[in-house]
Design a protein around this motif. Structure first.
Motif, PDB file in Angstrom:
ATOM      1  N   ASN A 428      22.590  26.281 105.615  1.00  0.00           N
ATOM      2  CA  ASN A 428      21.583  25.783 106.557  1.00  0.00           C
ATOM      3  C   ASN A 428      20.195  25.754 105.931  1.00  0.00           C
ATOM      4  O   ASN A 428      19.418  24.835 106.161  1.00  0.00           O
ATOM      5  CB  ASN A 428      21.542  26.649 107.824  1.00  0.00           C
ATOM      6  CG  ASN A 428      22.780  26.416 108.663  1.00  0.00           C
ATOM      7  OD1 ASN A 428      23.460  25.400 108.515  1.00  0.00           O
ATOM      8  ND2 ASN A 428      23.114  27.376 109.519  1.00  0.00           N
ATOM      9  N   PHE A 429      19.900  26.761 105.138  1.00  0.00           N
ATOM     10  CA  PHE A 429      18.594  26.815 104.489  1.00  0.00           C
ATOM     11  C   PHE A 429      18.450  25.691 103.457  1.00  0.00           C
ATOM     12  O   PHE A 429      17.475  24.947 103.438  1.00  0.00           O
ATOM     13  CB  PHE A 429      18.403  28.182 103.825  1.00  0.00           C
ATOM     14  CG  PHE A 429      17.096  28.310 103.098  1.00  0.00           C
ATOM     15  CD1 PHE A 429      15.895  28.303 103.797  1.00  0.00           C
ATOM     16  CD2 PHE A 429      17.058  28.430 101.707  1.00  0.00           C
ATOM     17  CE1 PHE A 429      14.678  28.405 103.127  1.00  0.00           C
ATOM     18  CE2 PHE A 429      15.852  28.529 101.034  1.00  0.00           C
ATOM     19  CZ  PHE A 429      14.657  28.517 101.744  1.00  0.00           C
ATOM     20  N   TRP A 430      19.473  25.552 102.636  1.00  0.00           N
ATOM     21  CA  TRP A 430      19.423  24.488 101.625  1.00  0.00           C
ATOM     22  C   TRP A 430      19.316  23.121 102.304  1.00  0.00           C
ATOM     23  O   TRP A 430      18.495  22.287 101.941  1.00  0.00           O
ATOM     24  CB  TRP A 430      20.686  24.535 100.738  1.00  0.00           C
ATOM     25  CG  TRP A 430      20.788  23.363  99.815  1.00  0.00           C
ATOM     26  CD1 TRP A 430      20.146  23.207  98.626  1.00  0.00           C
ATOM     27  CD2 TRP A 430      21.537  22.160 100.025  1.00  0.00           C
ATOM     28  NE1 TRP A 430      20.454  21.982  98.073  1.00  0.00           N
ATOM     29  CE2 TRP A 430      21.309  21.323  98.915  1.00  0.00           C
ATOM     30  CE3 TRP A 430      22.388  21.718 101.041  1.00  0.00           C
ATOM     31  CZ2 TRP A 430      21.890  20.064  98.785  1.00  0.00           C
ATOM     32  CZ3 TRP A 430      22.966  20.467 100.923  1.00  0.00           C
ATOM     33  CH2 TRP A 430      22.715  19.647  99.796  1.00  0.00           C
ATOM     34  N   VAL A 433      16.114  23.046 105.252  1.00  0.00           N
ATOM     35  CA  VAL A 433      14.763  23.273 104.746  1.00  0.00           C
ATOM     36  C   VAL A 433      14.545  22.581 103.399  1.00  0.00           C
ATOM     37  O   VAL A 433      13.643  21.759 103.249  1.00  0.00           O
ATOM     38  CB  VAL A 433      14.474  24.798 104.611  1.00  0.00           C
ATOM     39  CG1 VAL A 433      13.074  25.024 104.052  1.00  0.00           C
ATOM     40  CG2 VAL A 433      14.651  25.489 105.958  1.00  0.00           C
TER      41      VAL A 433
END
Ligand code: PFF
Length: 455
Positions: A428-430, A433
């Motif tokens: 989710n971060f990769w 964001v």
């Protein structure tokens, strides 16, 4: 379905083989020749800081995207982009991303092989003991004489293009793995030794201060653009080189881990080169902003003075040529893979054509240092222009489009399947964001800043 697609060009034998090949592509003249000289030209620490930020916030996420596109498409970047666009019901125009990469590859290799030719010439200059006891003036004169001679440069450039094409013709995979496995650690070993020399004989404190103490007053728009462009160049991103290597990657290998390993190895080599070179620059009263000749004017002084310098110096330039070689191969592989796929050419024929084009375009760089040194567009020689156009514009633009394609246009499900990350939060971060926001907007902001829109 994409899951079952196979590359007609074969596959890496293991994850390690891919890591070695990708590291071979990433580590090259960009780390040892270019990083120190552009850092010198742009004032040191603040430039290095921006470069590092770009590597971690933009480079690594884009590398992951590029590998995943390659592995999903399993073809040359042009055809990979064409099939993925079709699969995702996107316009066929995306294949031009592959085309831009092929063009960038030719343009970069055209000058890359001229500089690799300098390194080849230095194998023999160092080996003959020419630098024994050399002073900074002596080293500068020897370099100036080399680049003033178009015929000599042409001969070395030709040799390097031929060397590259021989390997490309045989297929990227045979031999590359073994060679990188043994020679890369040797290169790192010799860099460690050079840093050791710089510590004991050079102005080490001053060198470190220059590299790592940021002075933001030196950071203008061009410096930021150059630092970002270099983060793409040094990681071989934005033109399909890593994509085509990704297309030979077996399923079930972690794209995340491999990208981080390759980026860290690449960064470590660049920083070591900087730590070896700047202490010598300052100890000898030389100019950090001396330009593309920087390593050729500084390292020979060290080799000329240290015990066993002829041996170590020769070995260093041999390894530098080798590092350039493994990068050069990846610059031309997207074009050769495409020629084989679309025109049914043999690899040999495809390599000869690609080699000839590269060689010919390379003449512009050969002459930039002598008979055409006064030919300037926007105050740049043909060599400067090629470098600026590719590193500062084409590669970041390619990276931006790769981020947009992966983050905004492909279905999230396809991306998630292909990346197969174990930790949901990390994905989710990769995804949410880094690849959707930080990477594309980062590139856009740096571009806008460079053309003065943000002033
Ligand atoms: N990364 C290589 C270097 O640092 O020398 C140069 C390079 C190779 C750039 C392949 C781009 C590329 F596609």
């Amino acid at each position: 379905m994409a899951e079952e697609r196979q590359s007609i060009h074969g596959q890496w034998s293991s994850r390690m083989a891919f890591i070695l090949a990708a590291t071979g592509s990433a580590v090259g003249l960009g780390n040892i020749w270019k990083f120190p000289y552009i850092t010198g030209e742009h004032g040191g620490g603040a430039f290095v800081l921006v470069y590092l930020l770009c590597i971690f916030l933009i480079g690594i996420p884009v590398m992951m995207a590029e590998i995943l596109l390659g592995r999903r498409g399993r073809q040359s970047p042009i055809n990979t982009m064409r099939s993925l666009a079709k699969e995702e019901k996107l316009p066929a125009i995306w294949k031009y991303l592959g085309w831009m990469g092929v063009l960038a590859g030719f343009l970069i290799l055209s000058y890359y092989s001229v500089i690799a030719g300098w390194a080849l010439a230095y194998v023999f200059r160092t080996g003959s003991g020419l630098f024994t006891g050399a002073t900074s003036d002596g080293a500068q004169t020897i370099f100036a004489e080399l680049i003033a001679d178009p015929e000599r440069l042409l001969a070395w450039h030709t040799l390097f293009v031929v060397m590259t094409m021989i390997i490309v013709a045989r297929g990227v995979k045979s031999g590359l793995e073994k060679a990188v496995r043994y020679l890369m650690p040797l290169l790192i070993g010799i860099l460690v030794m050079l840093v050791g020399y710089a510590m004991s004989e050079g102005a080490f404190q001053e060198g470190l201060h220059f590299l790592f103490d940021p002075d933001f007053s030196k950071l203008d728009e061009t410096a930021i653009l150059t630092a970002m462009g270099h983060s793409f160049f040094t990681l071989s991103l934005g033109m399909g080189a890593i994509m085509v290597y990704g297309s030979y990657l077996p399923k079930n290998t972690s794209i995340t881990k491999t990208s981080i390993i390759v980026a860290l190895a690449d960064t470590a080599v660049a920083l070591m080169a900087g730590m070896a070179i700047f202490p010598i620059v300052f100890a000898n009263g030389m100019e950090p902003g001396a330009g593309p000749g920087l390593i050729f004017q500084t390292l020979p002084i060290a080799f000329g003075q240290m015990p066993g310098g002829v041996f170590f110096g020769t070995l260093f330039f041999v390894l530098l040529v080798f590092a350039a070689w493994t990068s050069a191969i990846s610059l031309i592989e997207p074009a050769v893979a495409w020629l084989v796929e679309n025109h049914g050419q043999t690899r040999i024929y495809a390599s000869v054509i690609a080699g000839f084009v590269t060689w010919f375009v390379g003449l512009a760089t050969v002459f930039s240092f002598n008979i055409w040194s006064d030919v300037k567009y926007w105050d740049m020689t043909p060599f400067d222009l090629l470098d600026y156009l590719t590193s500062n514009i084409m590669l970041p633009l390619g990276g931006l489009l790769i981020a947009v394609f992966t983050g905004w246009l492909m279905s999230r499900q396809s991306v998630q399947d292909e990346l197969a990350m174990r930790y949901k939060g990390l994905f989710n971060f990769w995804y949410g964001v880094l690849i959707r926001v930080v990477a594309p907007f980062g590139v856009i902001v740096v571009f806008l800043n460079a053309i003065g829109v943000l002033d």
